[in-house]
Write a protein that holds these residues in place. Structure first.
Motif, PDB file in Angstrom:
ATOM      1  N   PRO A  44      21.624  13.243  74.339  1.00 45.00           N
ATOM      2  CA  PRO A  44      21.376  13.801  72.980  1.00 45.00           C
ATOM      3  C   PRO A  44      22.532  14.408  72.498  1.00 45.00           C
ATOM      4  CG  PRO A  44      19.535  14.190  74.266  1.00 45.00           C
ATOM      5  CD  PRO A  44      20.376  13.756  75.035  1.00 45.00           C
ATOM      6  N   MET A  45      22.802  14.489  71.248  1.00 46.69           N
ATOM      7  CA  MET A  45      23.845  15.111  70.557  1.00 46.69           C
ATOM      8  C   MET A  45      23.714  16.713  71.005  1.00 46.69           C
ATOM      9  SD  MET A  45      24.790  13.223  66.949  1.00 46.69           S
ATOM     10  CE  MET A  45      23.140  12.977  66.294  1.00 46.69           C
ATOM     11  N   ARG A  46      22.447  17.157  70.844  1.00 50.96           N
ATOM     12  CA  ARG A  46      22.283  18.730  71.202  1.00 50.96           C
ATOM     13  C   ARG A  46      22.866  19.093  72.525  1.00 50.96           C
ATOM     14  NH1 ARG A  46      17.397  18.598  70.899  1.00 50.96           N
ATOM     15  NH2 ARG A  46      17.190  19.383  68.618  1.00 50.96           N
ATOM     16  N   GLU A  47      22.461  18.089  73.469  1.00 50.14           N
ATOM     17  CA  GLU A  47      22.638  18.446  74.833  1.00 50.14           C
ATOM     18  C   GLU A  47      24.293  18.321  75.082  1.00 50.14           C
ATOM     19  OE1 GLU A  47      22.281  19.581  78.790  1.00 50.14           O
ATOM     20  OE2 GLU A  47      20.877  19.498  77.162  1.00 50.14           O
ATOM     21  N   ALA A  48      24.927  17.279  74.374  1.00 42.92           N
ATOM     22  CA  ALA A  48      26.480  17.126  74.523  1.00 42.92           C
ATOM     23  C   ALA A  48      27.165  18.347  73.912  1.00 42.92           C
ATOM     24  CB  ALA A  48      26.965  16.011  73.712  1.00 42.92           C
ATOM     25  N   ALA A  49      26.655  18.859  72.979  1.00 49.23           N
ATOM     26  CA  ALA A  49      27.265  20.241  72.287  1.00 49.23           C
ATOM     27  C   ALA A  49      26.813  21.478  73.284  1.00 49.23           C
ATOM     28  CB  ALA A  49      26.337  20.527  70.972  1.00 49.23           C
ATOM     29  N   LYS A  50      25.905  21.679  73.718  1.00 50.63           N
ATOM     30  CA  LYS A  50      25.591  22.536  74.794  1.00 50.63           C
ATOM     31  C   LYS A  50      26.730  22.649  75.989  1.00 50.63           C
ATOM     32  CE  LYS A  50      20.617  23.394  74.062  1.00 50.63           C
ATOM     33  NZ  LYS A  50      19.405  23.403  74.546  1.00 50.63           N
ATOM     34  N   LEU A  51      26.875  21.225  76.391  1.00 53.29           N
ATOM     35  CA  LEU A  51      27.867  21.369  77.592  1.00 53.29           C
ATOM     36  C   LEU A  51      29.375  21.621  77.223  1.00 53.29           C
ATOM     37  CD1 LEU A  51      26.474  17.795  79.068  1.00 53.29           C
ATOM     38  CD2 LEU A  51      26.388  20.036  80.249  1.00 53.29           C
TER      39      LEU A  51
ATOM     40  N   SER B  17      36.068  18.277  73.526  1.00 53.21           N
ATOM     41  CA  SER B  17      35.352  16.975  73.454  1.00 53.21           C
ATOM     42  C   SER B  17      34.693  16.684  74.763  1.00 53.21           C
ATOM     43  CB  SER B  17      36.524  16.015  73.504  1.00 53.21           C
ATOM     44  OG  SER B  17      37.168  15.821  74.560  1.00 53.21           O
ATOM     45  N   ILE B  18      33.720  15.642  74.731  1.00 51.65           N
ATOM     46  CA  ILE B  18      33.145  15.004  75.975  1.00 51.65           C
ATOM     47  C   ILE B  18      33.404  13.622  75.904  1.00 51.65           C
ATOM     48  CG2 ILE B  18      30.815  14.937  74.586  1.00 51.65           C
ATOM     49  CD1 ILE B  18      29.608  15.861  77.343  1.00 51.65           C
ATOM     50  N   LEU B  19      33.638  12.925  77.201  1.00 48.33           N
ATOM     51  CA  LEU B  19      33.758  11.567  77.389  1.00 48.33           C
ATOM     52  C   LEU B  19      32.536  11.046  77.683  1.00 48.33           C
ATOM     53  CD1 LEU B  19      36.258  10.007  77.358  1.00 48.33           C
ATOM     54  CD2 LEU B  19      36.174   9.959  79.981  1.00 48.33           C
ATOM     55  N   VAL B  20      32.178   9.937  76.965  1.00 56.65           N
ATOM     56  CA  VAL B  20      30.905   9.071  77.247  1.00 56.65           C
ATOM     57  C   VAL B  20      31.401   7.838  78.178  1.00 56.65           C
ATOM     58  CG1 VAL B  20      29.212   7.710  76.213  1.00 56.65           C
ATOM     59  CG2 VAL B  20      30.202   9.658  74.898  1.00 56.65           C
ATOM     60  N   THR B  21      30.785   7.905  79.312  1.00 51.87           N
ATOM     61  CA  THR B  21      31.094   7.006  80.447  1.00 51.87           C
ATOM     62  C   THR B  21      30.002   6.139  80.979  1.00 51.87           C
ATOM     63  OG1 THR B  21      30.768   8.652  82.163  1.00 51.87           O
ATOM     64  CG2 THR B  21      32.944   8.580  81.359  1.00 51.87           C
ATOM     65  N   ASP B  22      29.976   5.040  81.668  1.00 54.41           N
ATOM     66  CA  ASP B  22      29.120   4.268  82.199  1.00 54.41           C
ATOM     67  C   ASP B  22      28.965   4.835  83.621  1.00 54.41           C
ATOM     68  OD1 ASP B  22      31.137   3.073  83.834  1.00 54.41           O
ATOM     69  OD2 ASP B  22      31.280   1.403  82.963  1.00 54.41           O
ATOM     70  N   SER B  23      27.823   4.008  84.314  1.00 56.90           N
ATOM     71  CA  SER B  23      27.474   4.585  85.810  1.00 56.90           C
ATOM     72  C   SER B  23      28.592   4.568  86.590  1.00 56.90           C
ATOM     73  CB  SER B  23      26.539   3.694  86.292  1.00 56.90           C
ATOM     74  OG  SER B  23      26.970   2.534  86.312  1.00 56.90           O
ATOM     75  N   GLN B  24      29.911   3.972  86.212  1.00 54.58           N
ATOM     76  CA  GLN B  24      30.838   3.844  87.245  1.00 54.58           C
ATOM     77  C   GLN B  24      32.211   4.842  86.640  1.00 54.58           C
ATOM     78  OE1 GLN B  24      31.212  -0.409  87.387  1.00 54.58           O
ATOM     79  NE2 GLN B  24      31.169  -0.256  89.577  1.00 54.58           N
TER      80      GLN B  24
ATOM     81  N   LEU C 267      30.676  16.214  65.939  1.00 52.88           N
ATOM     82  CA  LEU C 267      29.306  16.528  66.083  1.00 52.88           C
ATOM     83  C   LEU C 267      28.947  17.636  64.959  1.00 52.88           C
ATOM     84  CD1 LEU C 267      29.165  17.924  69.808  1.00 52.88           C
ATOM     85  CD2 LEU C 267      27.739  16.381  68.782  1.00 52.88           C
ATOM     86  N   VAL C 268      30.035  18.301  64.381  1.00 55.08           N
ATOM     87  CA  VAL C 268      29.674  19.104  63.034  1.00 55.08           C
ATOM     88  C   VAL C 268      29.468  18.118  62.116  1.00 55.08           C
ATOM     89  CG1 VAL C 268      30.803  20.402  61.444  1.00 55.08           C
ATOM     90  CG2 VAL C 268      31.190  20.949  63.758  1.00 55.08           C
ATOM     91  N   LYS C 269      30.186  17.154  61.792  1.00 56.26           N
ATOM     92  CA  LYS C 269      30.110  16.071  60.628  1.00 56.26           C
ATOM     93  C   LYS C 269      28.729  15.322  60.710  1.00 56.26           C
ATOM     94  CE  LYS C 269      32.474  12.114  58.564  1.00 56.26           C
ATOM     95  NZ  LYS C 269      31.132  11.412  58.394  1.00 56.26           N
ATOM     96  N   ALA C 270      28.562  14.966  61.985  1.00 60.05           N
ATOM     97  CA  ALA C 270      27.086  14.316  61.923  1.00 60.05           C
ATOM     98  C   ALA C 270      26.030  15.358  61.803  1.00 60.05           C
ATOM     99  CB  ALA C 270      26.977  13.498  63.342  1.00 60.05           C
TER     100      ALA C 270
ATOM    101  N   SER D 175      22.278  14.441  60.512  1.00 55.52           N
ATOM    102  CA  SER D 175      21.618  13.687  61.520  1.00 55.52           C
ATOM    103  C   SER D 175      20.899  14.552  62.369  1.00 55.52           C
ATOM    104  CB  SER D 175      22.749  12.945  62.291  1.00 55.52           C
ATOM    105  OG  SER D 175      23.565  12.101  61.391  1.00 55.52           O
ATOM    106  N   ASP D 176      19.893  13.877  63.008  1.00 53.58           N
ATOM    107  CA  ASP D 176      19.053  14.446  63.995  1.00 53.58           C
ATOM    108  C   ASP D 176      19.651  14.608  65.386  1.00 53.58           C
ATOM    109  OD1 ASP D 176      17.194  15.326  65.655  1.00 53.58           O
ATOM    110  OD2 ASP D 176      15.687  13.814  65.372  1.00 53.58           O
ATOM    111  N   CYS D 177      19.839  16.010  65.732  1.00 53.64           N
ATOM    112  CA  CYS D 177      20.504  16.307  66.763  1.00 53.64           C
ATOM    113  C   CYS D 177      20.168  15.834  67.960  1.00 53.64           C
ATOM    114  CB  CYS D 177      20.849  17.865  66.818  1.00 53.64           C
ATOM    115  SG  CYS D 177      19.507  18.968  67.264  1.00 53.64           S
ATOM    116  N   SER D 178      18.831  15.127  68.132  1.00 51.78           N
ATOM    117  CA  SER D 178      18.058  14.671  69.419  1.00 51.78           C
ATOM    118  C   SER D 178      18.601  13.231  69.354  1.00 51.78           C
ATOM    119  CB  SER D 178      16.695  14.731  69.404  1.00 51.78           C
ATOM    120  OG  SER D 178      16.306  13.861  68.221  1.00 51.78           O
ATOM    121  N   LEU D 179      19.227  12.414  68.485  1.00 53.18           N
ATOM    122  CA  LEU D 179      19.885  11.182  68.621  1.00 53.18           C
ATOM    123  C   LEU D 179      20.964  11.105  69.628  1.00 53.18           C
ATOM    124  CD1 LEU D 179      20.066  10.239  64.818  1.00 53.18           C
ATOM    125  CD2 LEU D 179      18.303   9.442  66.490  1.00 53.18           C
ATOM    126  N   PRO D 180      21.096  10.019  70.334  1.00 52.99           N
ATOM    127  CA  PRO D 180      22.294   9.918  71.347  1.00 52.99           C
ATOM    128  C   PRO D 180      23.591   9.880  70.863  1.00 52.99           C
ATOM    129  CG  PRO D 180      21.336   7.703  70.940  1.00 52.99           C
ATOM    130  CD  PRO D 180      20.420   8.730  69.997  1.00 52.99           C
TER     131      PRO D 180
END
Length: 649
Positions: free
Chosen positions: A188-195, A203-210, A222-225, A231-236
């Motif tokens: 969720p965007m909220r969790e990313a902002a906390k991290l 920034s935060i990098l979005v990665t796959d399992s590898q 995040l600010v723009k969204a 936007s709902d901050c619970s969205l991915p």
């Protein structure tokens, strides 16, 4: 014949006798010796051949002699001889390239083969040893390489500042993996902002399992969204991430990575193992991060100076600053601009050395004084024109207590401090000022009241050597400490000179006293005796009159904005209509002389003060003739302005 080493103690004892191994701890040398192998060669056996890959071992010559031969076409030339205690093969290993020479045993020899990966790791944490190896490589890696242009001017239009950065840039080194902040696409965007807030990263990098990069989310995203678009901050985060991710490989040029970011108009670049999004992410770098790693970029040097702690490391950085100076000058950059850059770097160095010295005094139980003081640059350093470490010009001012006895006690403290700082500057490669213009000299470490009295005493200034000392002080510039003290001194300088026609006239007579090193027929006037026969003095006969004229004109006009000679000529050109053309020509001429002197000093390993006319090209001779014509014009303007003898020499 090669056999496994079984006598590690004997090997360790031999290694400890020679650098860089003598600079390692005993247990470290023993560790190297335990993994060493012995190579026994008979006369004429090859150690390696030109073009061979270097492998993974450094060779230590324990007995015998090895000769280096360079083959070019049909010619096979002996170019070097290595004796007992020398390390062989460092250049090729360090540069990751084939051997540029053939090495042959000139007599029966014994070599110890040591692990290069282990030595490389040890050098990373040992400043003195690394510095020694760097100096070794400087002399050793020239074999078979193109020889730099020894001319005095830049290499035409084929080089520029960008190329200078590319030549001097460091490679990009990923930071510890735990620093990289990653999340999955479904976070969720909220969790990313906390991290991001917790890690304090932009920034935060979005990665796959590898851990392969899929996208990137910045604080601005995040600010723009959330704030702007609602936007709902619970969205991915996958809803707002930027993709594809711009990637570069580890060991890429930091400058090249910066250019990619500029081209793509992005604020971060992802470092991966192979430079594509199909391999594991190692780091995410902003422009600021790249600047800090960018080697010969000034911002990178500032960062490295702030991290350095040992004399060897400071010297290492200063060596690199001089290398930067050379690449900049050869790329055609202004000598005046380069002086400004070097001044900022050397000021940062002084800040660091002062902090280290104060900490050492505290550790030694010396109580620190809590009174105002300031470190000031004077002379060429004050004018921001010191690019080489051939000299130092500095002084110190501290607040007067009103009690002479207490002032002497305070002076003793500051002399203790300044001697430590000067000693560290010497360790960093600076030469002590032969004239004693150093803050460690009691004559250049005074109270504000003492400095004020000296600067106001016009009779003392114009008598004996007082004027030369005053001219050095007239270029004073704040570096560290309490700036109000130096501001007061500069004000006193302007007030005393503006109110004294005697001082101004004495300064004017000094400007016109030395004609250019060019006679009526256009031939250079050279030294007839001493150690520089056949050369002319570009400092005293060219730079000094233009420098002193700029200072005098600026002081006479009450112009106080600039410290440097170039800045003073520029201010004169923009504020004095009748001097616009002459001041512009003088500034351009001074810049040319400064570049020539500095390049000569770098190439010859000295102050660059003397120039051999025979080494000049026709173009260079023509440029110097033009500059010296401008110098005559400036000197005649001084004669007219201050009513001196108007005869042209």
């Amino acid at each position: 014949m090669i056999s496994q080493n079984l006598i590690s103690d004997r090997i360790a004892h031999a290694l400890r006798q020679f650098p860089p191994f003598s600079m390692f701890a005993e247990e470290t040398v023993l560790e190297l010796a335990c993994s060493a192998k012995v190579q026994v060669l008979t006369k004429d056996d090859p150690v390696w051949k030109q073009g061979d890959p270097p492998g993974e071992e450094v060779l230590f010559l324990a007995r015998g002699r090895v000769e280096y031969y360079y083959q070019s076409g049909d010619r096979n030339e002996l170019i070097d001889v290595r004796d007992v205690g020398d390390t062989l093969g460092l250049s090729a290993l360090h540069e990751v390239e084939p051997y540029r020479v053939t090495a042959l045993a000139a007599e029966d020899s014994i070599l110890y083969a040591l692990s290069w990966p282990l030595i490389r790791e040890l050098l990373k944490t040992n400043d003195p040893a690394r510095y020694y190896v760097r100096r070794h490589l400087f002399w050793g890696t020239r074999v078979g390489r193109s020889i730099p242009d020894q001319g005095l001017e830049a290499s035409g239009g084929t080089s520029n500042v960008l190329e200078a950065h590319l030549k001097g840039a460091h490679t990009l080194t990923p930071r510890p993996a735990e620093r990289l902040l990653c999340c999955s696409p479904g976070t969720p965007m909220r969790e990313a902002a906390k991290l991001m807030t917790k890690k304090r990263v932009p920034s935060i990098l979005v990665t796959d399992s590898q851990r392969r990069p899929l996208g990137i989310v910045t604080g601005s995203d995040l600010v723009k969204a959330v704030v702007v678009d609602g936007s709902d901050c619970s969205l991915p985060v996958s809803n707002i991430m930027s993709q594809p991710v711009v990637t570069v490989a580890r060991n890429s040029s930091t400058t090249a990575a910066t250019l990619i970011m500029l081209r793509e108009r992005i604020g971060q670049v992802c470092v991966t193992e192979d430079g594509t999004a199909n391999s594991e992410a190692l780091d995410v770098c902003t422009q600021k991060d790249l600047m800090a790693q960018s080697g010969r970029h000034p911002a990178g040097f500032i960062h490295e100076l702030r991290l350095a702690q040992t004399p060897a490391r400071f010297r290492e950085i200063c060596d690199d600053i001089e290398k930067m100076a050379r690449t900049y000058l050869e790329a055609g950059i202004s000598g005046l601009l380069l002086g400004e850059i070097c001044a900022e770097l050397y000021d940062e160095l002084v800040h660091q050395l002062i902090d280290i010295s104060l900490a050492d005094m505290t550790d030694a139980g010396i109580p620190l004084l809590h009174i105002p003081w300031a470190w000031i640059a004077v002379g060429s350093d004050g004018r921001r024109e010191q690019m080489l470490r051939t000299d130092m010009d500095n002084a110190l001012v501290f607040a007067s207590s009103g009690d002479p006895e207490q002032d002497e006690k305070n002076r003793a403290f500051f002399l203790n401090l300044t001697n430590r700082v000067i000693g560290l500057l010497v360790d960093a490669g600076f030469a002590r000022c032969q004239g004693g213009v150093m803050a460690s000299n009691p004559n250049w470490c005074k109270t504000d009241a003492e400095w004020m009295e000296e600067l106001k005493n016009s009779d003392q200034i114009v008598s004996g050597g007082g004027l030369l000392r005053a001219l050095i002080l007239y270029d004073l510039r704040y570096v560290a400490g309490d700036k109000t003290l130096t501001d007061a001194l500069r004000q006193t300088v302007f007030d005393s000179v503006e109110s004294s026609r005697t001082i101004q006239r004495s300064m004017a007579e000094l400007v016109v006293a030395t004609p250019p090193p060019l006679n009526f027929w256009g031939s250079f006037v050279v030294e007839k005796k001493g150690g520089h026969e056949g050369e002319f003095d570009i400092k005293n006969r060219g730079l000094t009159p233009l420098r002193d004229a700029a200072r005098l004109f600026a002081l006479n006009a009450g112009l106080r904005q600039h410290y440097s000679t170039g800045g003073r000529w520029l201010e004169l050109a923009t504020t004095q209509p009748d001097m616009k053309e002459l001041a512009s020509l003088a500034r351009e001429g001074y810049d040319q002389l400064l570049r020539i002197r500095t390049l000569t000093g770098i190439q010859r390993g000295d102050a660059g003060r003397f120039i051999d006319p025979a080494a000049l090209t026709q173009l260079q001779r023509g440029q110097l003739v033009n500059v010296f014509d401008v110098q005559r014009m400036v000197q005649n303007a001084i004669r007219t302005k201050f009513h001196l003898d108007t005869r042209i020499p």
